[in-house]
Write an enzyme that holds these catalytic residues in place. Structure first.
Site, PDB file in Angstrom:
ATOM      1  N   GLN A  31       0.812  -1.156  -0.088  1.00 24.12           N
ATOM      2  CA  GLN A  31      -0.036  -0.106   0.006  1.00 24.12           C
ATOM      3  C   GLN A  31       0.919   1.163  -0.160  1.00 24.12           C
ATOM      4  O   GLN A  31       1.729   1.207   0.713  1.00 24.12           O
ATOM      5  CB  GLN A  31      -1.128   0.026   1.147  1.00 24.12           C
ATOM      6  CG  GLN A  31      -2.096  -0.975   1.232  1.00 24.12           C
ATOM      7  CD  GLN A  31      -2.696  -1.025   2.427  1.00 24.12           C
ATOM      8  OE1 GLN A  31      -2.839  -0.078   3.020  1.00 24.12           O
ATOM      9  NE2 GLN A  31      -3.665  -2.079   2.508  1.00 24.12           N
ATOM     10  N   LYS A  32       0.401   2.164  -0.741  1.00 20.17           N
ATOM     11  CA  LYS A  32       1.196   3.475  -0.921  1.00 20.17           C
ATOM     12  C   LYS A  32       0.588   4.643   0.085  1.00 20.17           C
ATOM     13  O   LYS A  32      -0.803   4.972  -0.241  1.00 20.17           O
ATOM     14  CB  LYS A  32       1.244   3.996  -2.422  1.00 20.17           C
ATOM     15  CG  LYS A  32       2.283   5.282  -2.511  1.00 20.17           C
ATOM     16  CD  LYS A  32       2.169   5.581  -3.970  1.00 20.17           C
ATOM     17  CE  LYS A  32       3.344   6.662  -4.218  1.00 20.17           C
ATOM     18  NZ  LYS A  32       3.176   7.907  -3.148  1.00 20.17           N
TER      19      LYS A  32
END
Length: 341
Positions: A31-32
């Site tokens: 996840q960014k």
């Protein structure tokens, strides 16, 4: 030799979709988060101190004394972590990029009061050194296993967070569609399971969720007949047109199309005398020409938007919306996933 700052972090290049396995081999998806990149160094032995480094190499531990103190108490010596700094705003009940900016700008005796108001969190997604041994040449799959062991063996909890990761493409796509509805989560970072950590190399890929929305064309660069990029705005609750961002340069066919509809601004344009930054946070200004603010553009935007309603990254022009009026455009401060219909 143990790693010491500055260490150039490995970087990611933008991508529109997940790269094929032939590019990186077996893939991992993280996840960014929409925060500040940081590397954290614990001392190699007694007498040293915790250091934190920004993406560009500046030492910032005095701006985040809460994290430095937690690292001294909870993390082992000789450790280097790569991750993202985030701020939780308890009053707003959400991650706050604005509060993170304020904390990153304050040091010395003014830093602890801000730390008490807006506690910082470190989302770790890589480990570059463990027990004083540099491990950047090991493949990502090994470094990730060591990072997970670090969290498990030391029982790490807040302010330390292990970045969510999956090797399942369906799960990654679900994250991109659903988790990006959460403030502070903006997309995915794609990594090769067998990749080494190469300093300064853009060897990873980042995919931001993008949504269609509308805004008013208030100014352009280039000429009216051949605009290069568009400066866009939205009306606030008082009816004032507020700048919300700019597009990337237009393709030639889009430039010709938009140029057919543009008209020079009449006296009293709401942006008269306003200077527009060439990029978010930049001091450079655009050589912009004001136009009559009666055209609506449909654009593609990612989820990085300030609480005030300004897009931090350039928008992508999709088409003119000649079928709607400026009154149909979402109000200033509304997120990118709202469209005029």
């Amino acid at each position: 030799m143990t790693l010491r700052p500055p260490v150039q972090p490995m970087l990611a290049q933008a991508a529109e979709s997940v790269p094929g396995p032939g590019v990186l081999g077996p893939l991992a998806f993280e996840q960014k988060f929409d925060g500040f990149r940081a590397l954290l160094f614990t001392p190699a032995g007694p007498g040293g101190r915790v250091l934190m480094q920004s993406r560009r190499g500046a030492l910032i531990q005095d701006r985040f004394p809460d994290l430095a103190a937690a690292a001294e108490q909870q993390l082992p010596d000789g450790l280097v972590l790569d991750g993202e700094l985030l701020i939780w705003d308890p009053e707003e009940g959400r991650l706050s990029f604005e509060a993170l900016q304020r904390r990153a700008a304050v040091r010395g005796r003014n830093a602890p009061p801000l730390a008490a108001r807006w506690p910082a969190y470190f989302v770790a997604f890589d480990v570059l050194q463990l027990g004083g041994e540099e491990i950047m040449n090991r493949p990502y799959v090994e470094r990730r296993a060591l990072l997970e062991d670090l969290f498990a063996d030391h029982g790490l909890t807040a302010p330390w967070t292990l970045c969510p990761m999956t090797t399942d493409l369906a799960t990654a796509r679900e994250w991109l569609e659903t988790w990006t509805d959460v403030s502070g989560v903006e997309g995915l970072v794609v990594k090769g399971m067998n990749q080494r950590y190469t300093q300064a190399a853009r060897g990873w890929y980042k995919i931001r969720r993008r949504d269609s929305t509308e805004a008013v064309i208030g100014a352009v660069t280039g000429t009216l007949a051949r605009p290069q990029l568009l400066v866009l705005g939205r009306h606030d609750s008082t009816g004032r047109l507020r700048a919300v961002g700019r597009t990337v340069p237009l393709r030639p066919d889009a430039s010709r199309l938009v140029g057919e509809y543009l008209a020079a601004a009449a006296p009293g344009h709401p942006w008269t005398g306003v200077r527009f930054a060439a990029a978010w946070g930049s001091r450079d200004v655009l050589d912009a020409t004001l136009v009559r603010p009666d055209l609506v553009a449909e654009v593609s935007a990612d989820r990085a938007i300030d609480r005030g309603g300004v897009f931090r990254h350039p928008l992508r022009f999709k088409r003119l919306r000649t079928d709607v009026t400026v009154e149909d455009v979402p109000r200033f401060g509304v997120g990118p996933n709202t469209a005029a219909g």
